[in-house]
Design an enzyme around this catalytic site. Structure first.
Site, PDB file in Angstrom:
ATOM      1  N   ASP A  32      -1.947  -8.290   0.879  1.00 26.32           N
ATOM      2  CA  ASP A  32      -0.765  -8.384   0.022  1.00 26.32           C
ATOM      3  C   ASP A  32      -0.476  -9.837  -0.345  1.00 26.32           C
ATOM      4  OD1 ASP A  32       0.156  -5.611  -0.219  1.00 26.32           O
ATOM      5  OD2 ASP A  32       0.434  -5.710   1.947  1.00 26.32           O
TER       6      ASP A  32
ATOM      7  N   GLY B 160       0.808  -1.203   0.000  1.00 22.50           N
ATOM      8  CA  GLY B 160       0.000   0.000   0.000  1.00 22.50           C
ATOM      9  C   GLY B 160       0.846   1.260   0.000  1.00 22.50           C
ATOM     10  N   SER B 161       0.251   2.368  -0.430  1.00 26.38           N
ATOM     11  CA  SER B 161       0.919   3.668  -0.359  1.00 26.38           C
ATOM     12  C   SER B 161       0.738   4.271   1.039  1.00 26.38           C
ATOM     13  CB  SER B 161       0.343   4.611  -1.415  1.00 26.38           C
ATOM     14  OG  SER B 161       0.722   4.177  -2.703  1.00 26.38           O
ATOM     15  N   GLY B 162       1.434   5.366   1.277  1.00 25.72           N
ATOM     16  CA  GLY B 162       1.338   6.041   2.569  1.00 25.72           C
ATOM     17  C   GLY B 162       2.520   5.748   3.480  1.00 25.72           C
ATOM     18  N   HIS B 163       3.454   4.911   2.982  1.00 29.03           N
ATOM     19  CA  HIS B 163       4.632   4.563   3.777  1.00 29.03           C
ATOM     20  C   HIS B 163       5.913   5.152   3.181  1.00 29.03           C
ATOM     21  CE1 HIS B 163       1.945   1.813   5.699  1.00 29.03           C
ATOM     22  NE2 HIS B 163       1.766   1.100   4.600  1.00 29.03           N
TER      23      HIS B 163
ATOM     24  N   HIS C   4      -0.293   0.789  10.113  1.00 30.77           N
ATOM     25  CA  HIS C   4      -1.624   1.191   9.639  1.00 30.77           C
ATOM     26  C   HIS C   4      -2.537   1.450  10.825  1.00 30.77           C
ATOM     27  CE1 HIS C   4       0.190  -1.724   6.828  1.00 30.77           C
ATOM     28  NE2 HIS C   4      -0.120  -0.808   5.932  1.00 30.77           N
TER      29      HIS C   4
END
Lengths: 333, 333
Positions: free
Chosen positions: A113, A57-60, A220
């Site tokens: 994932d 996922g994005s945001g990391h 998260h």
């Protein structure tokens, strides 16, 4: 209360971020036509080389796509914020990076994932491309059982070791063995001081009252091991270091690599204050520090907090960790 | 409401941070005995080389001491949070870095820094060491008059050009000329989305209501040019780019270097969303982008917000900006 973000439409945040990244780093990264969520290293993939494909996922950021480049990962599949990419971007990334020596998928151990990358691996097998998977499981707070743990900031060191092995043209069996070995010797634990907020909602995605901290919280917002009033940095560091050192079980004289990581909103001043205590504790334990990284390496949007990672080095991992790499967001000579 | 920080005693934050930095980067940095607030490049200072000494208040990390290293600054004098260092650390830094070819002090144009570094220069002259000063004045929002402007994130490019000139063993006159030239061609403007808070108080150091932004705010919370409701990232970027492009007065075909900088709490996702628009505006203006930096380069503790810097390159500055450097917190091959 809404948190403030420098974004446009929250639903476009990932695509606009990708546009900004590709515009900033054309020497390092490119994107295949018709594959909007696959990012490939400009220099890296080549015939005969195992393709290391990472993602999530994005945001990391800079995880994952900031670690795509010569000497590290060959490609990344990019999901929405905190959401696994579907199989197609992983297939796109693998096909673009494929050098005919097989593909190694590496990513943090999260159910979404695993499902999506496993489907990607099956699709690749159908095209005659061998694809294997190594999950990262460095977050010691997430489960007592190693295989059930999540992958967090230790990714940096684990990907780095595997990427170096692939860059040295080792065969798939060896790159896979090294990736598992690197993961088994990497230990992370974090502390959150605030919630992050998603671009779509701009509201805290969980509740962490002012003055409280949560030790072991996931990237998260997954529950940690303990919530309580925020303590001085040294006490927080000690709590984390006690747990990491107990898990690692190193002997005096052993070497480690250290990462003190910002979860997003915590600035360098605080990270280095943490590191002062980390260094003191490692010296006390008789461990020798081979490499130190301090900064935002695996973030959780705008979450305040930090994590500490120790990698228990041996000669092989030391060599691989020292291998040069040249990525858009991580460089080492 | 108190903001949360991973610190111990707020009054010890700078010294503990320095301990953490020196422990993390022994290959890059050292500190002279009896000079607790001077940090010197391990490789860099050498006989016959102009010593570039930078410095200022803490809280802007990686500015200043993260830019001390081979190819960039030779030493830094470290003040308390948002406070100029007194003259002694600047003298200590200059003496440790002195290669017999003179000292160039470079720092942002703030009254306290000017007073203290000028006293340091006098003390050095009394010891027979020639010391000159170039102030950085890149913050276009801080005054209509260039000489009255403050120095902010553009420091990175300006120090980089001067540091490269010194590393190339150019004489003091030339390094000074280049430093002034680099400063004159560098333009920055920022936007704040929240106040920062000092380690000593852990309270917002100024008032910026939720939902508001302040365009042009300084890196210590100095008033900007306009306060209003937060707008979408593209509109904020356009307002800043309009001002920067007007100031810069470049012609189509000219080259620029770009820095999209976090003020501390704003993560990479947002910076790259800003950069997507910056890149579009530069393309529209017919300017060619030679180099892009995106990340936390000049922060304001835990302030949310960002700044955009453009350096108007010519052949000389392009060469100097491309010169390799190897600092604890900034590396380029």
């Amino acid at each position: 209360m809404q948190t403030q973000k420098l974004i446009n439409d929250g639903n476009l945040a990932v695509d606009e971020m990708l546009a900004g990244i590709l515009a900033a780093h054309p020497q390092h990264l490119w994107r295949p036509e018709h594959a909007p969520r696959a990012v490939i290293a400009r220099h890296g993939p080549r015939p005969g080389k195992v393709a290391l494909v990472i993602g999530g996922g994005s945001g990391h950021e800079p995880t994952f796509l900031g670690f795509v480049g010569k000497g590290l990962a060959d490609a990344a599949a990019i999901g929405n914020v905190f959401a696994s990419p579907p199989p197609q971007p992983a297939v796109d990334a693998a096909l673009a990076a494929n050098g005919g020596a097989g593909v190694l998928f590496m990513y943090g151990n999260y159910a979404g994932d695993v499902m999506n990358f496993d489907m990607a691996a099956e699709l690749l097998e159908m095209e005659g491309i061998e694809a294997r998977t190594v999950l990262t499981t460095d977050d010691i707070a997430s489960s007592p059982v190693r295989e059930k743990r999540r992958g967090v900031a230790g990714n940096v060191f684990i990907f780095k070791a595997a990427g170096a092995a692939a860059d040295l043209m080792l065969p798939l069996d060896e790159v896979e063995r090294i990736a598992r070995h690197a993961n088994a010797r990497t230990f992370t634990m974090g502390v959150a001081l605030s919630s992050c907020s998603l671009p779509q909602t701009r509201r805290p995605s969980f509740d962490l009252p002012p003055g409280e901290m949560e030790i072991g919280m996931g990237i998260h917002g997954e529950p940690g091991v303990r919530r309580g009033p925020l303590r001085p940095a040294d006490e927080v560091t000690d709590e984390i270091m006690d747990a990491l050192l107990a898990e690692m079980g190193a002997s005096r004289g052993d070497r480690v690599a250290v990462l003190v990581n910002s979860l997003g909103a915590t600035p360098l001043m605080e990270l280095y204050i943490l590191h002062a205590r980390v260094a003191a504790r490692l010296a006390q334990a008789g461990l020798s520090v081979h490499k130190v990284l301090v900064g935002p390496y695996c973030t959780s949007l705008d979450m305040a907090g930090a994590s500490i990672t120790l990698m228990h080095l041996d000669d092989e991992l030391t060599r691989l960790i020292d291998h040069p790499c040249d990525c858009a967001m991580f460089r080492q000579g």
